[in-house]
Design a protein around this motif. Structure first.
Motif, PDB file in Angstrom:
ATOM      1  N   PRO A 172     -21.159  -5.959  37.666  1.00  0.00           N
ATOM      2  CA  PRO A 172     -20.060  -6.054  36.936  1.00  0.00           C
ATOM      3  C   PRO A 172     -18.828  -5.511  37.497  1.00  0.00           C
ATOM      4  O   PRO A 172     -17.916  -6.050  37.565  1.00  0.00           O
ATOM      5  CB  PRO A 172     -20.362  -5.438  35.495  1.00  0.00           C
ATOM      6  CG  PRO A 172     -21.656  -4.527  35.914  1.00  0.00           C
ATOM      7  CD  PRO A 172     -22.450  -5.048  36.675  1.00  0.00           C
ATOM      8  N   ARG A 173     -19.246  -4.343  38.468  1.00  0.00           N
ATOM      9  CA  ARG A 173     -18.090  -3.628  38.960  1.00  0.00           C
ATOM     10  C   ARG A 173     -17.083  -4.655  39.855  1.00  0.00           C
ATOM     11  O   ARG A 173     -15.832  -4.599  40.065  1.00  0.00           O
ATOM     12  CB  ARG A 173     -18.525  -2.627  39.909  1.00  0.00           C
ATOM     13  CG  ARG A 173     -18.977  -1.261  38.848  1.00  0.00           C
ATOM     14  CD  ARG A 173     -17.937  -0.510  38.354  1.00  0.00           C
ATOM     15  NE  ARG A 173     -18.676   0.776  37.920  1.00  0.00           N
ATOM     16  CZ  ARG A 173     -17.789   1.818  37.385  1.00  0.00           C
ATOM     17  NH1 ARG A 173     -16.669   1.475  37.303  1.00  0.00           N
ATOM     18  NH2 ARG A 173     -18.593   2.754  37.104  1.00  0.00           N
ATOM     19  N   LEU A 174     -17.781  -5.540  40.708  1.00  0.00           N
ATOM     20  CA  LEU A 174     -17.430  -6.358  41.541  1.00  0.00           C
ATOM     21  C   LEU A 174     -17.071  -7.611  40.936  1.00  0.00           C
ATOM     22  O   LEU A 174     -15.935  -8.356  40.863  1.00  0.00           O
ATOM     23  CB  LEU A 174     -18.047  -6.464  42.669  1.00  0.00           C
ATOM     24  CG  LEU A 174     -17.350  -7.350  44.046  1.00  0.00           C
ATOM     25  CD1 LEU A 174     -17.687  -6.686  45.240  1.00  0.00           C
ATOM     26  CD2 LEU A 174     -17.616  -8.857  43.928  1.00  0.00           C
ATOM     27  N   PHE A 175     -18.163  -8.395  40.373  1.00  0.00           N
ATOM     28  CA  PHE A 175     -18.081  -9.718  39.941  1.00  0.00           C
ATOM     29  C   PHE A 175     -17.463  -9.921  38.371  1.00  0.00           C
ATOM     30  O   PHE A 175     -17.211 -11.035  38.059  1.00  0.00           O
ATOM     31  CB  PHE A 175     -19.642 -10.466  40.027  1.00  0.00           C
ATOM     32  CG  PHE A 175     -20.256 -10.717  41.237  1.00  0.00           C
ATOM     33  CD1 PHE A 175     -19.623 -11.657  42.065  1.00  0.00           C
ATOM     34  CD2 PHE A 175     -21.052  -9.727  41.883  1.00  0.00           C
ATOM     35  CE1 PHE A 175     -20.002 -11.438  43.652  1.00  0.00           C
ATOM     36  CE2 PHE A 175     -21.472  -9.933  43.068  1.00  0.00           C
ATOM     37  CZ  PHE A 175     -20.967 -10.913  43.881  1.00  0.00           C
ATOM     38  N   GLY A 176     -17.451  -8.788  37.843  1.00  0.00           N
ATOM     39  CA  GLY A 176     -16.530  -8.887  36.726  1.00  0.00           C
ATOM     40  C   GLY A 176     -15.011  -9.186  36.714  1.00  0.00           C
ATOM     41  O   GLY A 176     -14.516  -9.327  35.796  1.00  0.00           O
ATOM     42  N   HIS A 177     -14.613  -8.813  37.895  1.00  0.00           N
ATOM     43  CA  HIS A 177     -13.150  -9.026  38.163  1.00  0.00           C
ATOM     44  C   HIS A 177     -13.156 -10.045  39.674  1.00  0.00           C
ATOM     45  O   HIS A 177     -12.519  -9.534  40.474  1.00  0.00           O
ATOM     46  CB  HIS A 177     -12.223  -7.636  38.621  1.00  0.00           C
ATOM     47  CG  HIS A 177     -12.759  -6.753  37.486  1.00  0.00           C
ATOM     48  ND1 HIS A 177     -12.032  -6.687  36.023  1.00  0.00           N
ATOM     49  CD2 HIS A 177     -13.605  -5.840  37.124  1.00  0.00           C
ATOM     50  CE1 HIS A 177     -12.479  -5.865  35.476  1.00  0.00           C
ATOM     51  NE2 HIS A 177     -13.499  -5.161  35.994  1.00  0.00           N
ATOM     52  N   PRO A 178     -13.253 -11.323  39.291  1.00  0.00           N
ATOM     53  CA  PRO A 178     -13.587 -11.952  40.558  1.00  0.00           C
ATOM     54  C   PRO A 178     -12.262 -12.228  41.369  1.00  0.00           C
ATOM     55  O   PRO A 178     -12.033 -12.361  42.511  1.00  0.00           O
ATOM     56  CB  PRO A 178     -14.285 -13.454  40.193  1.00  0.00           C
ATOM     57  CG  PRO A 178     -14.052 -13.415  38.608  1.00  0.00           C
ATOM     58  CD  PRO A 178     -14.010 -11.925  38.098  1.00  0.00           C
ATOM     59  N   LEU A 179     -11.185 -12.601  40.291  1.00  0.00           N
ATOM     60  CA  LEU A 179      -9.737 -13.183  41.068  1.00  0.00           C
ATOM     61  C   LEU A 179      -9.384 -11.663  41.880  1.00  0.00           C
ATOM     62  O   LEU A 179      -8.444 -12.030  42.835  1.00  0.00           O
ATOM     63  CB  LEU A 179      -8.973 -13.176  40.051  1.00  0.00           C
ATOM     64  CG  LEU A 179      -9.351 -14.662  39.238  1.00  0.00           C
ATOM     65  CD1 LEU A 179      -8.134 -14.884  38.044  1.00  0.00           C
ATOM     66  CD2 LEU A 179      -9.188 -15.931  40.248  1.00  0.00           C
ATOM     67  N   ARG A 180      -9.540 -10.604  41.454  1.00  0.00           N
ATOM     68  CA  ARG A 180      -9.211  -9.426  42.102  1.00  0.00           C
ATOM     69  C   ARG A 180     -10.123  -8.951  43.234  1.00  0.00           C
ATOM     70  O   ARG A 180      -9.567  -8.833  44.475  1.00  0.00           O
ATOM     71  CB  ARG A 180      -9.233  -8.113  41.241  1.00  0.00           C
ATOM     72  CG  ARG A 180      -8.548  -6.909  41.881  1.00  0.00           C
ATOM     73  CD  ARG A 180      -8.493  -5.698  41.003  1.00  0.00           C
ATOM     74  NE  ARG A 180      -9.659  -5.241  40.238  1.00  0.00           N
ATOM     75  CZ  ARG A 180     -10.478  -4.508  40.657  1.00  0.00           C
ATOM     76  NH1 ARG A 180     -10.460  -3.725  41.858  1.00  0.00           N
ATOM     77  NH2 ARG A 180     -11.745  -4.381  39.841  1.00  0.00           N
ATOM     78  N   ALA A 181     -11.371  -9.095  43.274  1.00  0.00           N
ATOM     79  CA  ALA A 181     -12.321  -8.667  44.120  1.00  0.00           C
ATOM     80  C   ALA A 181     -12.582  -9.609  45.292  1.00  0.00           C
ATOM     81  O   ALA A 181     -12.598  -9.313  46.404  1.00  0.00           O
ATOM     82  CB  ALA A 181     -13.626  -8.243  43.425  1.00  0.00           C
TER      83      ALA A 181
ATOM     84  N   PRO B 102     -11.086 -12.146  46.793  1.00  0.00           N
ATOM     85  CA  PRO B 102     -10.226 -12.401  48.014  1.00  0.00           C
ATOM     86  C   PRO B 102     -10.254 -11.068  49.060  1.00  0.00           C
ATOM     87  O   PRO B 102     -10.271 -11.037  50.159  1.00  0.00           O
ATOM     88  CB  PRO B 102      -8.846 -12.256  47.392  1.00  0.00           C
ATOM     89  CG  PRO B 102      -8.872 -12.955  46.209  1.00  0.00           C
ATOM     90  CD  PRO B 102     -10.348 -12.304  45.687  1.00  0.00           C
ATOM     91  N   ARG B 103     -10.648 -10.011  48.532  1.00  0.00           N
ATOM     92  CA  ARG B 103     -10.721  -8.677  49.081  1.00  0.00           C
ATOM     93  C   ARG B 103     -12.046  -8.886  49.937  1.00  0.00           C
ATOM     94  O   ARG B 103     -12.116  -8.434  50.964  1.00  0.00           O
ATOM     95  CB  ARG B 103     -10.651  -7.502  48.163  1.00  0.00           C
ATOM     96  CG  ARG B 103      -9.314  -7.198  47.727  1.00  0.00           C
ATOM     97  CD  ARG B 103      -9.059  -5.691  47.043  1.00  0.00           C
ATOM     98  NE  ARG B 103      -9.513  -4.738  48.189  1.00  0.00           N
ATOM     99  CZ  ARG B 103      -9.482  -3.548  47.871  1.00  0.00           C
ATOM    100  NH1 ARG B 103      -9.493  -3.112  46.693  1.00  0.00           N
ATOM    101  NH2 ARG B 103      -9.838  -2.638  48.750  1.00  0.00           N
ATOM    102  N   THR B 104     -13.131  -9.570  49.266  1.00  0.00           N
ATOM    103  CA  THR B 104     -14.425  -9.496  50.054  1.00  0.00           C
ATOM    104  C   THR B 104     -14.326 -10.362  51.428  1.00  0.00           C
ATOM    105  O   THR B 104     -14.586 -10.050  52.409  1.00  0.00           O
ATOM    106  CB  THR B 104     -15.584 -10.157  49.131  1.00  0.00           C
ATOM    107  OG1 THR B 104     -15.178 -11.418  49.043  1.00  0.00           O
ATOM    108  CG2 THR B 104     -15.584  -9.273  47.878  1.00  0.00           C
ATOM    109  N   SER B 105     -13.555 -11.456  51.163  1.00  0.00           N
ATOM    110  CA  SER B 105     -13.372 -12.103  52.466  1.00  0.00           C
ATOM    111  C   SER B 105     -12.319 -11.426  53.668  1.00  0.00           C
ATOM    112  O   SER B 105     -12.715 -11.660  54.640  1.00  0.00           O
ATOM    113  CB  SER B 105     -12.857 -13.735  52.156  1.00  0.00           C
ATOM    114  OG  SER B 105     -11.714 -13.465  51.511  1.00  0.00           O
TER     115      SER B 105
END
Length: 688
Positions: free
Chosen positions: A260-269, A271-274
C-alpha cells in the motif's frame, strides 16, 4: 500467424526443440545451487526485512534524509511481490519463518530454485503463445526452445530475482490478452484462464518493477482497442471488455493490498517509478545504438536472423489484415509490443542502460516467439528446395547456443555471440575476451583454492590514469555503497552467507581482488575461472594479488570530494581509507563498519623529519584505540572537534590501526584527513 494454421514444423526441428528445452531446464536447476550469491540478492533481502519492519520495500540508507520514497532514493524502482513469493517458497521448505528473512546459503539456493520455477513458467507461456499464433503446439515447443537456447535467459533464471519475474509476468499477461482477442464463444474455463493470466501477469510484472507500467499500458490498450476491431458481436466484445476491466481491477487491488505504501498512491508514485527506472544512473544517457549494438553482439546470431524475419513477417500480417480479419493483426501486435515497445522507447529517449540487454530481459520471451514465426516462414516456403535447408539452419540456431551453454555452465550470463568474439580478435588472450562475470556468481569457484590470507575485495577500483588497482570499490552510481571492506565482512556482500573466516596480517601491504578482464599492471594472478565459448577459452573472472600504493598526505589533506562515491583521485579520502570503511549513498562521511579499520599515508616534509599530528575530521567512540606502526598512541580531541593522533618523526609510511577496547564495531565516522605541526592546535586530553 494468429489466425490460420501454419504448416507444422519438421519433425527433426520438434525433436531438437524438446532436447534443447530439456537441457536448458537441467542446466538451470543444477546452476541454481552452483552459482554464488549475486551482489543484488542481499540488497533485496534487506528490502524485504524493511518491508516486514516498516512497510517500505526500501534500502537501509533510504531512511536518512527525506526517508523512503524521498529525493535521491530508488525506493520506487522495485516492489516486493517476487521476494514475497520466494519468501513463501522458503517458508514452505522450513528454511524461513513468516516475517523472518534468512541470509543463509541454503535460503539463497532455495530462492534460486524459485526463480528457476518462474523461468519454467515463462517457457510454458511462450509455448502457449506460439501455439496461439501459429496453430500448432509443436510450434509452441519451438518457440519455447528458442527462448531456452538464449544463454542469457538460462543464466539469469538461476538467480535473477529482478528481471526474470518481470519477463515471466509480462509474457503471462500477453498470453492472457491473446486469448481474449478473437476467441469465439469462450467457455467458462477459458474465460477464467485468460483472466487469471491477466491478473497474475500484472501483479508479477508491476509488483516486481513498478516502472514497467508504460509497457503494460501499451499492451492493455492494444488489447482493448483490438477487441473492437475483431468483428465479434457487440455482446461478445462487451463481455470481453468487462472481463478485462475486472481482471485489471482485481490486479490493482492485489497490488494495493501487498504494497500500500506505493500502490495506494498510484498517481503520485507511478510517474516516479518510470522516471527512476529510466534514469537509474542519475540520467546518464546511453547512445542511440546501444540496444541494436548489444542485440547484434549478445543474441545468438542465427536466432537473431530468424527473429528479424519473424518481425518482418509479423508486420506483413498486420498490414495484410488491417481491412478484413483483424484477429491475426491484433495478436501479432501484442507480441510485437512486448518485444519492441519499451526497447524502442529506450532508444528514442536515450534511457541510461548498462550491462547489455539484461534490463530488457522482459522482451526476450516475445522475441523468441517472433523467432519461431521466422522459422515457420522459412520452412513454409512454397519451394520445396528451401524447406529442408531452412529446417537444418533452424535446428542449428537452437543447438549451437545450447552447446555454448553447456560449455559455459553455470556462467551463461557471460555469453556473447561468435561475431563479438571475432571482433575481439582471433588471437586475443582469454582474459581479454568480452563477457566477464558481472554478477560475481563465479566467486565460490574462484576462491575455492585461494589462500585468502590478505584483504579480499570482490570488486576493486582501477585508477584510469596509472592503471593501478586501488583497494576500494567505487560504487559508480547513486544507489550503491563505496567501500574498502573485506568482501567476507560485508554484511550485505555476496560472501556473507558462506561465513568465511577473515584472516589477514596487518598492516596490509597487499590485497586480493576479483577482476573482470586483464589484470592491472601492479597485480599478479592467483587464479581464475575459465570456460569455453564457441570453442575459444574465456576467462570468466580472475583473482589477483595487488600491491598497496602509499598515498602522500599534505597539510592540505584529503577529504570526501563527492557526497555519493569516491573518485580515487589524488586528494580523495578513499586513497587513505585502506581497510574497513564504507560510504552510504548521499552520506558525506566514511564509516568504519568493522571492529578493525586502517588508514595509510606518507607524510609530506617537514612532517616526516620532525613529527606531526594526524587530524581526523569526524567522530569516534569513547574507547577508541589507535596504533601507529604497532604502537598505541594517545587520541585527543582538538578545539575544532576533530580527533588528533601524534605521528612520530621518521615514520614513513604511516599505518594507523583503529580498534575499540571493547572489541565492538568501530562506528567511527570520518570526512577528512590532514597533517598539522605538533601544538599548532589546542587539544583536549583524553578519549574522544
Amino acid at each position: 500467424m494468429g489466425g490460420a494454421r501454419a504448416d507444422p514444423p519438421p519433425r527433426v526441428l520438434v525433436a531438437v526443440a524438446v532436447a534443447v528445452i530439456t537441457v536448458a531446464v537441467v542446466l538451470a536447476v543444477l546452476g541454481a545451487t552452483r552459482t554464488g550469491v549475486t551482489t543484488d540478492e542481499p540488497i533485496h533481502v534487506m528490502r524485504l526485512r524493511n518491508l516486514f519492519g516498516t512497510g517500505w520495500y526500501a534500502l537501509d540508507w533510504d531512511y536518512d534524509g527525506a526517508g523512503p520514497g524521498g529525493e535521491g532514493t530508488n525506493t520506487f524502482v522495485y516492489a516486493p511481490v517476487t521476494m514475497l513469493l520466494l519468501h513463501a517458497w522458503c517458508v514452505l521448505w522450513g528454511v524461513e519463518g513468516w516475517g523472518e528473512v534468512s541470509g543463509s546459503a541454503h535460503a539463497y539456493d532455495l530462492r534460486h530454485l524459485g526463480v528457476v520455477l518462474l523461468g519454467m513458467l515463462c517457457l510454458a507461456a511462450v509455448a502457449a503463445t506460439g501455439r496461439v499464433l501459429l496453430g500448432h503446439w509443436r510450434w509452441g515447443l519451438v518457440a519455447a526452445a528458442a527462448l531456452a537456447s538464449v544463454p542469457m535467459w538460462t543464466g539469469h533464471t538461476m538467480f535473477n530475482v529482478k528481471d526474470v519475474p518481470v519477463a515471466t509476468g509480462h509474457t503471462v499477461l500477453t498470453l492472457g490478452l491473446l486469448l481474449s482477442v478473437g476467441s469465439r464463444s469462450p467457455g467458462a474455463l477459458l474465460r477464467l484462464a485468460r483472466a487469471g493470466c491477466v491478473v497474475a501477469g500484472l501483479v508479477l510484472t508491476l509488483g516486481t518493477r513498478p516502472g514497467m507500467w508504460p509497457g503494460v499500458l501499451v499492451v492493455l490498450a492494444l488489447a482493448a482497442g483490438g477487441l473492437l476491431l475483431t468483428g465479434a458481436t457487440r455482446r461478445a466484445v462487451l463481455l470481453a471488455e468487462v472481463e478485462l476491466v475486472v481482471a485489471c481491477t482485481v490486479a490493482a487491488l492485489a497490488l494495493v493490498a501487498v504494497y500500500p505504501r506505493l500502490f495506494g498512491h498510484p498517481l503520485r508514485a507511478l510517474p516516479r517509478t518510470s522516471e527512476a527506472s529510466s534514469s537509474f544512473l542519475g540520467g546518464a544517457k546511453s547512445d542511440r545504438w546501444y540496444v541494436p549494438r548489444h542485440l547484434a553482439l549478445e543474441m545468438p546470431t542465427l536466432l537473431l536472423v530468424f527473429a528479424v524475419t519473424g518481425a518482418v513477417a509479423a508486420a506483413g500480417v498486420v498490414w495484410a489484415a488491417r481491412r478484413h480479419d483483424r484477429v491475426p493483426a491484433v495478436r501479432v501486435a501484442l507480441v510485437g509490443a512486448q518485444a519492441l515497445a519499451l526497447p524502442v522507447a529506450a532508444v528514442v529517449m536515450g534511457s541510461d542502460l548498462y550491462h547489455g540487454l539484461r534490463q530488457l530481459l522482459f522482451a526476450i520471451p516475445a522475441l523468441a516467439v517472433l523467432t519461431a514465426c521466422g522459422m515457420a516462414w522459412w520452412t513454409g516456403r512454397p519451394r520445396v528446395r528451401l524447406r529442408g535447408p531452412a529446417a537444418v539452419v533452424a535446428a542449428a540456431a537452437l543447438v549451437l547456443p545450447t552447446v555454448d551453454q553447456v560449455t559455459l555452465q553455470p556462467y551463461q550470463t557471460t555469453y556473447v555471440n561468435l561475431a563479438a568474439d571475432l571482433l575481439a580478435g582471433p588471437g586475443s588472450s582469454p582474459d581479454a575476451r568480452p563477457g566477464g562475470d558481472y554478477w560475481r556468481v563465479s566467486l565460490p569457484e574462484l576462491l575455492e583454492a585461494a589462500p585468502l590470507d590478505r584483504q579480499l575485495l570482490c570488486k576493486a577500483t582501477t585508477d584510469p590514469a596509472s592503471g593501478r588497482a586501488l583497494p576500494f570499490a567505487n560504487a559508480g552510481e547513486a544507489f550503491s555503497t563505496s567501500r574498502s571492506l573485506d568482501c567476507r565482512e560485508e554484511v550485505n556482500g555476496p560472501l556473507a552467507p558462506d561465513g568465511l573466516p577473515v584472516t589477514r596480517a596487518l598492516p596490509v601491504t597487499e590485497f586480493d581482488a576479483v577482476f573482470l578482464g586483464p589484470l592491472p599492471g601492479d597485480c599478479t594472478r592467483l587464479g581464475d575461472v575459465r570456460r569455453r565459448r564457441h570453442g575459444l577459452e574465456v576467462v570468466v573472472s580472475t583473482l589477483g594479488r595487488c600491491a598497496v600504493e602509499v598515498p602522500l598526505l599534505t597539510s592540505t589533506g584529503a577529504r570526501v570530494d563527492d557526497p555519493v562515491f569516491g573518485t580515487g583521485a589524488a586528494g580523495d579520502l578513499w586513497r587513505h581509507a585502506l581497510d574497513g570503511w564504507q560510504q552510504w549513498p548521499g552520506d558525506a562521511e566514511l564509516t568504519a563498519t568493522t571492529p578493525v579499520a586502517e588508514l595509510l599515508l606518507r607524510p609530506a616534509s617537514p612532517c616526516a623529519r620532525s613529527g606531526c599530528v594526524l587530524v581526523v575530521t569526524g567522530e569516534g567512540p569513547p574507547d577508541l584505540v589507535a596504533t601507529v606502526e604497532g604502537r598505541e598512541v594517545p587520541v585527543a580531541r582538538g578545539a575544532s572537534g576533530a580527533l588528533e593522533l601524534p605521528v612520530p618523526p621518521g615514520t614513513d609510511p604511516v599505518w594507523v590501526t583503529l580498534t575499540r577496547r571493547s572489541g565492538g564495531v568501530l562506528g567511527l565516522r570520518m570526512s577528512a584527513l590532514s597533517l598539522a605541526a605538533p601544538g599548532s592546535t589546542p587539544a583536549t586530553e583524553g578519549r574522544p
